[in-house]
Scaffold this active site. Sequence first.
Site, mmCIF file in Angstrom:
data_model
loop_
_atom_site.group_PDB
_atom_site.id
_atom_site.type_symbol
_atom_site.label_atom_id
_atom_site.label_comp_id
_atom_site.label_asym_id
_atom_site.label_seq_id
_atom_site.Cartn_x
_atom_site.Cartn_y
_atom_site.Cartn_z
ATOM 1 N N SER A 187 -15.972 -7.936 24.660
ATOM 2 C CA SER A 187 -17.279 -8.592 24.655
ATOM 3 C C SER A 187 -18.316 -7.744 25.383
ATOM 4 O O SER A 187 -19.418 -7.506 24.882
ATOM 5 C CB SER A 187 -17.170 -9.972 25.307
ATOM 6 O OG SER A 187 -18.437 -10.611 25.351
ATOM 7 N N THR A 204 -29.871 -13.225 34.207
ATOM 8 C CA THR A 204 -31.026 -12.330 34.384
ATOM 9 C C THR A 204 -32.203 -12.770 33.525
ATOM 10 O O THR A 204 -33.359 -12.747 33.972
ATOM 11 C CB THR A 204 -30.609 -10.891 34.030
ATOM 12 O OG1 THR A 204 -29.608 -10.476 34.959
ATOM 13 C CG2 THR A 204 -31.785 -9.934 34.097
#
Length: 481
Positions: free
Chosen positions: A216, A153
């Site tokens: 994570s 992104t």
Amino acid sequence: MAASTVGTGAPPAPGDLSGEGSQGLLEPSPEPKQLPELIRMKRDGGRLSEADIRGFVAAVVNGSAQGAQIGAMLMAIRLQGMDLEETSVLTQALAQSGQQLEWPEAWQQQLVDKHSTGGVGDKVSLVLAPALAACGCKVPMISGRGLGHTGGTLDKLESIPGFNVTQSPEQMQALLEQAGCCIVGQSEQLVPADGILYAARDVTATVDSLPLITASILSKKLVEGLSALVIDVKFGGAAVFPNQEQARELARTLVGVGASLGLRVAAALTAMDKPLGRYVGNALEVEEALLCMDGAGPPDLRDLVTTLGGALLWLSGHAGTQAQGAARVAAALDDGSALGRFERMLAAQGVDPGLARALCSGSPAERRQLLPRAQEQEELLAPADGTVELVRALPLALVLHELGAGRSRAGEPLRLGVGAELLVDVGQRLRRGTPWLRVHRDGPALSGPQRRALQEALVLSDRAPFAPPSPFAELVLPPQQ
């Protein structure tokens, strides 16, 4: 829409990181153990206590853990796994390894975010963050870069001249006040332990460990102080998990660990066999995101944006049902309010206001002039008559990666204009010789192997034309939702 729930009992209040109450964290050990002993315990299938896990994370952050020891522990976790409580403790320890983001009290129920496990042509975040902001949410999206065949992104947004993904926590708050959303990179102050472990996982063949993936993802979201989070878990030929059952296992782990830490998480299972939308490549995907915010663009992209957004609005109490939430997101795309928020975000994150306005109000042809463009275009023709059964995402992404649209190692520069346009839809009837793919490239013509790989990505059949299915398959919900 398929949905299932995980666990029982009400989770603690969102953002509760106290380690007390209903979280069920493990009892600490009386004395800290040395790293070799911890590695041996996990290697042999033992269960690590809260003190064991926190001791390991502390050693990772303060530098006392050697690289070989970090790799050995990651491999032991990959092979032996972690139960829900161990994974919850690891997630919390990673989240607390750095700075916590703090927001005004009035924002508490407005803060939402979305994360994707990575796909080809997945530009949902670019559309969803401003659409949610237009629906009254605050979206402090901490995003990532592309590595391997999946696009990032941040890379897509950096194809817009001037866009700055490096923002301090104070700047993030100002962005949320101005635009309602921001999309930024992970700083060294936020979850530093995860940054170290993430880099180590990439070179130790431990990327696909469920507890490590879960910790994570959720550690980075935990520091945002969210009221709700939706995670897009991809499955299929171009995803981490090839089948829906494996993706569901990760989804259930994410939802369960999130609930144990007071974070309301839903996980959407979505297919990643074919690219999402028609455009793949950094600048091209920005173009398609803008089309979606015009109320147009490809149906599969709009469907996923409204489905994920609807789930978030429902989870955070901004809509009475998922369907009502999806309708509100769709309205934000159709009435221009999402596009307005996107323009505000661009200007607030460094894009010249005139350029931001031109991008958000211009025609598709005008937008293309304002974004990085590849030097050449090359079209591929359908080799036979048939119905488009599938366009395989992975070979398409791998060829574009070779052409410079992706990176093989961190920090490698990208060719932001390189990409591809699908000229056909799944389910469409094609005649031999019809153009089906347009490749945007900077270098020489496609090589023979590249051209063959791309042609093999097009799967034709003899069946009648059909409506393509939605990529959305299933929603795994938190307890009592």
